[in-house]
Design an enzyme around this catalytic site. Sequence first.
Site, PDB file in Angstrom:
ATOM      1  CE  LYS A 179      -0.643 -63.512  19.748  1.00  0.00           C
ATOM      2  NZ  LYS A 179      -0.094 -63.428  21.105  1.00  0.00           N
ATOM      3  CD  GLU A 195      -4.486 -64.406  26.183  1.00  0.00           C
ATOM      4  OE1 GLU A 195      -3.244 -64.399  26.198  1.00  0.00           O
ATOM      5  OE2 GLU A 195      -5.148 -65.309  25.632  1.00  0.00           O
ATOM      6  CE  LYS A 200       3.387 -62.278  19.188  1.00  0.00           C
ATOM      7  NZ  LYS A 200       4.074 -63.501  19.306  1.00  0.00           N
ATOM      8  CB  CYS A 204      33.720 -85.153  28.378  1.00  0.00           C
ATOM      9  SG  CYS A 204      33.900 -84.845  26.600  1.00  0.00           S
ATOM     10  CE1 TYR A 254      -9.283 -66.173  21.547  1.00  0.00           C
ATOM     11  CE2 TYR A 254      -8.910 -64.867  23.509  1.00  0.00           C
ATOM     12  CZ  TYR A 254      -8.604 -65.958  22.722  1.00  0.00           C
ATOM     13  OH  TYR A 254      -7.627 -66.840  23.129  1.00  0.00           O
ATOM     14  CB  CYS A 292      31.975 -82.533  22.521  1.00  0.00           C
ATOM     15  SG  CYS A 292      32.498 -83.925  23.550  1.00  0.00           S
ATOM     16  CB  SER A 310      -0.936 -72.216  18.738  1.00  0.00           C
ATOM     17  OG  SER A 310      -0.139 -71.078  18.870  1.00  0.00           O
ATOM     18  CD  GLU A 317     -10.365 -61.230  17.463  1.00  0.00           C
ATOM     19  OE1 GLU A 317     -10.548 -61.613  18.635  1.00  0.00           O
ATOM     20  OE2 GLU A 317     -10.983 -61.681  16.483  1.00  0.00           O
ATOM     21  CB  CYS A 354      34.367 -81.294  25.418  1.00  0.00           C
ATOM     22  SG  CYS A 354      32.728 -81.322  26.188  1.00  0.00           S
ATOM     23  CG  ASP A 389       1.834 -60.599  26.206  1.00  0.00           C
ATOM     24  OD1 ASP A 389       1.807 -61.829  26.119  1.00  0.00           O
ATOM     25  OD2 ASP A 389       2.881 -59.949  26.355  1.00  0.00           O
ATOM     26  CB  CYS A 442      29.999 -85.556  26.047  1.00  0.00           C
ATOM     27  SG  CYS A 442      30.285 -83.927  26.768  1.00  0.00           S
TER      28      CYS A 442
END
Length: 647
Positions: A107, A162, A298, A393, A210, A406, A76, A105, A390, A109, A411
Amino acid sequence: MDRMRELIKQLNKWAYEYYVLDNPSVSDREYDKLYDELTELEKSTGRRDFDSPTRRVGGEPVKGFERHAHISRLYSLDKSVNSEQLDAFFTRVGKVVEKPEYTVEYKFDGLTMCLTYEGGKFVRATTRGNGVEGEDVTAQCITIRSFPLAIPYLGTLEVQGEAVIRLSVLEEYNKTAKEQLKNARNAVAGAIRNLDPAVTAERKPEILFYNINYMSDGELSSQEAHFEFLREQGFKVFDFLRVCKSAQEVKAAIEEIEAGRKSLDVLTDGAVIKLNSTLARDGLGYTDKFPRWAMAYKFEAEESETVVKQIKWQVGRTGKLTPLALVEPVELAGATVRKATLNNFGDLTRKQVKVGSRVLIRRSNEVIPEILRAVEHSEGSSDIQKPSVCPFCGSGIEEVGANLFCPNKYCPPRVVAKVEHFAAKDAMDIEGLSEKTAELMYNKLGLRECSQLYSFTAEDLGRLEGFKTKKINNILGAIKKSKVIPLERFLFALGIDGVGKVAAKDLAKAFKSVENLSSASAEELLALEDIGEITAEAIVNWFKDEKNVKEIDALFAVGVKPTTVEKPVISSIFAGQLVVLTGTLQNFKRSQAQKIIEENGGECQSSVTAKTTLVIAGEAAGSKLDKAQKLGIKIIDEAEFENLING
């Protein structure tokens, strides 16, 4: 610690929805935000949990397809979202590579694909899967016309691309489709990961290539060469690759992409920056998840306003209560948002969120958004009451700072989470024991401890809804098979705070048995490279808890046998040595050198520490070499390394 566990469970849930189910509930940007927060917490605490998504690449293959191992691992990309993070990447590269040259380059999706060729012929298409192996989707991809079935290159080749569906193609498809597809990425994932190749052909995806993941004749010299080779072989590549000689040129190329992407017919969510020279890349190497020589940038997320209809409380594995807001449906990044997250009761109060109030939420692509703040209250707005018991429970709630807990270890959601982790693939690998099954076992069979799994009979499982003969036999077989398990996976399955897969492997190697580990002191644990003070204390305290010791005894009593498997050692050249590789080696890939060291009795470290005994320095060695010199650690060059292994 509780925030880390909360983040890990949420991120893993989202990754499962995204990669396995093809049914994401939240956006990439929201996933990235929580991922960044988890990364920072892990850095500050020195702790990395067994199921942290930072260890991971990607999701698990879809069960309906045959699995196939990639020749070379598909990594990744690490990411940045602002100029400061990008500058930090340039700084890291600059410490190792003199006058680095980058490529930039688009990216895209879509869905990452890996295609294999042998002897000039297309033989296989797989998804990325978990990076090591993916789903074989050859029958689906054979209907795609954007890649060649025969190429001039006659060696063995893996190419990466991709899969995308153009926005105009999606629009045409929706005009006649019985079921509308809102998002191009979901559409292409559904097209490729569909058991019926006719669906693939109907949605008309294509693949933009790519990268060369593997070629039997050795690596090409640069990213430019990758693109030129792909073009020459007849692969479809996107006609944008900028070669940049400075950080300023990289940022200019990113601005060019951000401006140009708005007029593209393909979904994009950022830019990809890579070190151009493949030789220089060897000097930077890889983390267990990312190449250190590449970075994704991003773009900004989308924001919108909506109204909070209800707050639901969720209980995590640690017992922490987390509020989930149900909101009026709102369209963001091509999907309809109906849920939004909040960190804790303190976060809810600080942001002044009320039922009936208008709030600002942020989202991008397909991950669950976060409420940023309240925008406007109405006459009908009502305060959200802090729960006193909670919701699962009925136990009295304990308050620690801004968080609510809790305290009941039995639980339901806490037990289910514990069992789900115990049965996970990287732990005991009890296939078929999902969260839903664990819930059924809790409610119908009284499951409270993992050791009880080994006493269940076919008659017991027959009481569970949806369990027929085949399913019962499969799960009983998986439970029985899990009794003989490598020690490192057993330690991982126990769910000790801070003991992830890497730490579990180190502990298994160092202590050889659960008995030895249970009596280890904090000082002995701290002697291991990947065990810090917090994790060492957590391990010691875990084995001091009488309930945990009883559970271990119960597991052994029903036949669970953790085993140790020693890797074969060819010689003892590096016996007892803790070795760090740095710089660029001319005659070895980093992975080859590491394998040689381990086969000859040594252990490789990722960074130079006071415990390091040897540094092997190639060309353009940077900060690791400097640190080794300051610490007085023995340093050898590549020629000396070759002399050692050749006797």
